[in-house]
Scaffold this motif. Sequence first.
Motif, mmCIF file in Angstrom:
data_model
loop_
_atom_site.group_PDB
_atom_site.id
_atom_site.type_symbol
_atom_site.label_atom_id
_atom_site.label_comp_id
_atom_site.label_asym_id
_atom_site.label_seq_id
_atom_site.Cartn_x
_atom_site.Cartn_y
_atom_site.Cartn_z
ATOM 1 N N LEU A 104 0.819 -1.208 0.000
ATOM 2 C CA LEU A 104 0.000 0.000 0.000
ATOM 3 C C LEU A 104 0.856 1.262 0.000
ATOM 4 O O LEU A 104 0.452 2.295 -0.533
ATOM 5 C CB LEU A 104 -0.921 0.008 1.226
ATOM 6 C CG LEU A 104 -2.010 -1.059 1.245
ATOM 7 C CD1 LEU A 104 -2.812 -0.969 2.531
ATOM 8 C CD2 LEU A 104 -2.932 -0.915 0.051
ATOM 9 N N ALA A 105 2.021 1.186 0.599
ATOM 10 C CA ALA A 105 2.889 2.358 0.695
ATOM 11 C C ALA A 105 3.704 2.589 -0.569
ATOM 12 O O ALA A 105 4.365 3.615 -0.704
ATOM 13 C CB ALA A 105 3.840 2.211 1.884
ATOM 14 N N ASP A 106 3.641 1.657 -1.505
ATOM 15 C CA ASP A 106 4.474 1.737 -2.693
ATOM 16 C C ASP A 106 3.856 2.700 -3.700
ATOM 17 O O ASP A 106 3.221 2.311 -4.657
ATOM 18 C CB ASP A 106 4.618 0.337 -3.304
ATOM 19 C CG ASP A 106 5.639 0.317 -4.437
ATOM 20 O OD1 ASP A 106 6.203 1.383 -4.738
ATOM 21 O OD2 ASP A 106 5.844 -0.766 -5.014
ATOM 22 N N SER A 107 4.060 3.997 -3.486
ATOM 23 C CA SER A 107 3.413 4.993 -4.329
ATOM 24 C C SER A 107 3.925 4.952 -5.762
ATOM 25 O O SER A 107 3.176 5.161 -6.714
ATOM 26 C CB SER A 107 3.627 6.396 -3.739
ATOM 27 O OG SER A 107 5.004 6.685 -3.618
ATOM 28 N N VAL A 108 5.236 4.705 -5.949
ATOM 29 C CA VAL A 108 5.760 4.594 -7.301
ATOM 30 C C VAL A 108 5.142 3.388 -7.986
ATOM 31 O O VAL A 108 4.839 3.402 -9.169
ATOM 32 C CB VAL A 108 7.298 4.496 -7.280
ATOM 33 C CG1 VAL A 108 7.838 4.239 -8.679
ATOM 34 C CG2 VAL A 108 7.894 5.778 -6.726
ATOM 35 N N GLY A 109 4.903 2.315 -7.211
ATOM 36 C CA GLY A 109 4.228 1.155 -7.767
ATOM 37 C C GLY A 109 2.836 1.504 -8.247
ATOM 38 O O GLY A 109 2.391 1.015 -9.282
ATOM 39 N N LEU A 110 2.129 2.366 -7.514
ATOM 40 C CA LEU A 110 0.806 2.791 -7.949
ATOM 41 C C LEU A 110 0.892 3.542 -9.266
ATOM 42 O O LEU A 110 0.056 3.362 -10.157
ATOM 43 C CB LEU A 110 0.152 3.663 -6.884
ATOM 44 C CG LEU A 110 -0.421 2.952 -5.659
ATOM 45 C CD1 LEU A 110 -0.935 3.967 -4.651
ATOM 46 C CD2 LEU A 110 -1.530 1.997 -6.052
ATOM 47 N N ALA A 111 1.901 4.397 -9.406
ATOM 48 C CA ALA A 111 2.071 5.116 -10.667
ATOM 49 C C ALA A 111 2.312 4.145 -11.815
ATOM 50 O O ALA A 111 1.769 4.297 -12.915
ATOM 51 C CB ALA A 111 3.233 6.105 -10.554
ATOM 52 N N LEU A 112 3.124 3.131 -11.562
ATOM 53 C CA LEU A 112 3.370 2.128 -12.586
ATOM 54 C C LEU A 112 2.094 1.380 -12.920
ATOM 55 O O LEU A 112 1.806 1.097 -14.095
ATOM 56 C CB LEU A 112 4.437 1.143 -12.110
ATOM 57 C CG LEU A 112 4.707 -0.063 -13.025
ATOM 58 C CD1 LEU A 112 5.158 0.396 -14.403
ATOM 59 C CD2 LEU A 112 5.746 -0.980 -12.408
ATOM 60 N N LEU A 113 1.298 1.058 -11.912
ATOM 61 C CA LEU A 113 0.044 0.345 -12.157
ATOM 62 C C LEU A 113 -0.889 1.148 -13.050
ATOM 63 O O LEU A 113 -1.609 0.596 -13.871
ATOM 64 C CB LEU A 113 -0.640 0.015 -10.829
ATOM 65 C CG LEU A 113 0.025 -1.084 -10.001
ATOM 66 C CD1 LEU A 113 -0.613 -1.156 -8.624
ATOM 67 C CD2 LEU A 113 -0.080 -2.434 -10.697
ATOM 68 N N VAL A 114 -0.880 2.466 -12.880
ATOM 69 C CA VAL A 114 -1.690 3.319 -13.744
ATOM 70 C C VAL A 114 -1.278 3.138 -15.196
ATOM 71 O O VAL A 114 -2.115 3.009 -16.092
ATOM 72 C CB VAL A 114 -1.559 4.798 -13.323
ATOM 73 C CG1 VAL A 114 -2.197 5.706 -14.368
ATOM 74 C CG2 VAL A 114 -2.217 5.026 -11.976
#
Length: 287
Positions: A104-114
């Motif tokens: 959940l804390a992996d904000s760069v991962g969220l950007a990649l998921l987008v």
Amino acid sequence: MSEREWLAEQFEESRGHLRAVAYRMLGSLTEADDAVQEAWLRLNRSYESDIENLRGWLTTVVGRVCLDMLKSRRIRREDPFEVMVHAPSTTVEDDGDPERQALLADSVGLALLVVLEALDPAERLAFVLHDMFGVPFDEIATIVDRTPAAARQLASRARRRVRGGTQVADPDLVRRREVVEAFLSAARGGNFEALLNVLDPGVVARSDGYEGVRGALAVAKGASTFAQIAEVAQLALINGSPGVIAAHAGEGFRAMMFVIEGGLIVEIDVVTDPDQLRTLELALLDG
């Protein structure tokens, strides 16, 4: 120890890995856990003692389950941004699961998921399994029902789309990227003076097509409050130009596009509308 107990023990040892694979594929912890549970059910139904690499077998099963879920999501025309960004935010208080909190804390991962949301399901699977988890193409091929060479092409095509912006050679793009980086750095630090230094005096800021504020002072005041979201923002190419995407659990997803003239930002367009977001071509830039 009975065979079922042994299977359960082996499965639990692989659960973290399987959850990470599923989360990268689906962008939702809830759906990831569903996919992992389905893998457990299939293991119970289909286990054969001659399986040499149980972890690899389970990874393949999770991949197939995730592929089916992605295809179903598209058939239902479910909004991927709602699934990807908001689902993780429905967490309970700290549940003592470090792995869950790390995801959940992996904000760069969220950007990649987008960015991954723009890929065809088969491309996404090939890229995630090979580039992120090192699964061989011959194993990926069996999941997507292609040859290993075709699976390699899927991953290569996805890689170009996801990381196509990591090398910006055009001098004009480099200069515009530097301006966007300066804006993002100033916003992260809430540095009012630094923001004014990159904004044209007549800069206009819009949100989803509606003009919000005009003038460097007004925009800088608004941008300085952007610090929290800026902390989880990621540089990206948006429709071929340097911009910013921010994906944060509970805050939704937004894209920021910039018009830059003479080294100053003259227009800022913020997009949060899912229909508009789907039309954007996105590629991550190394930050």
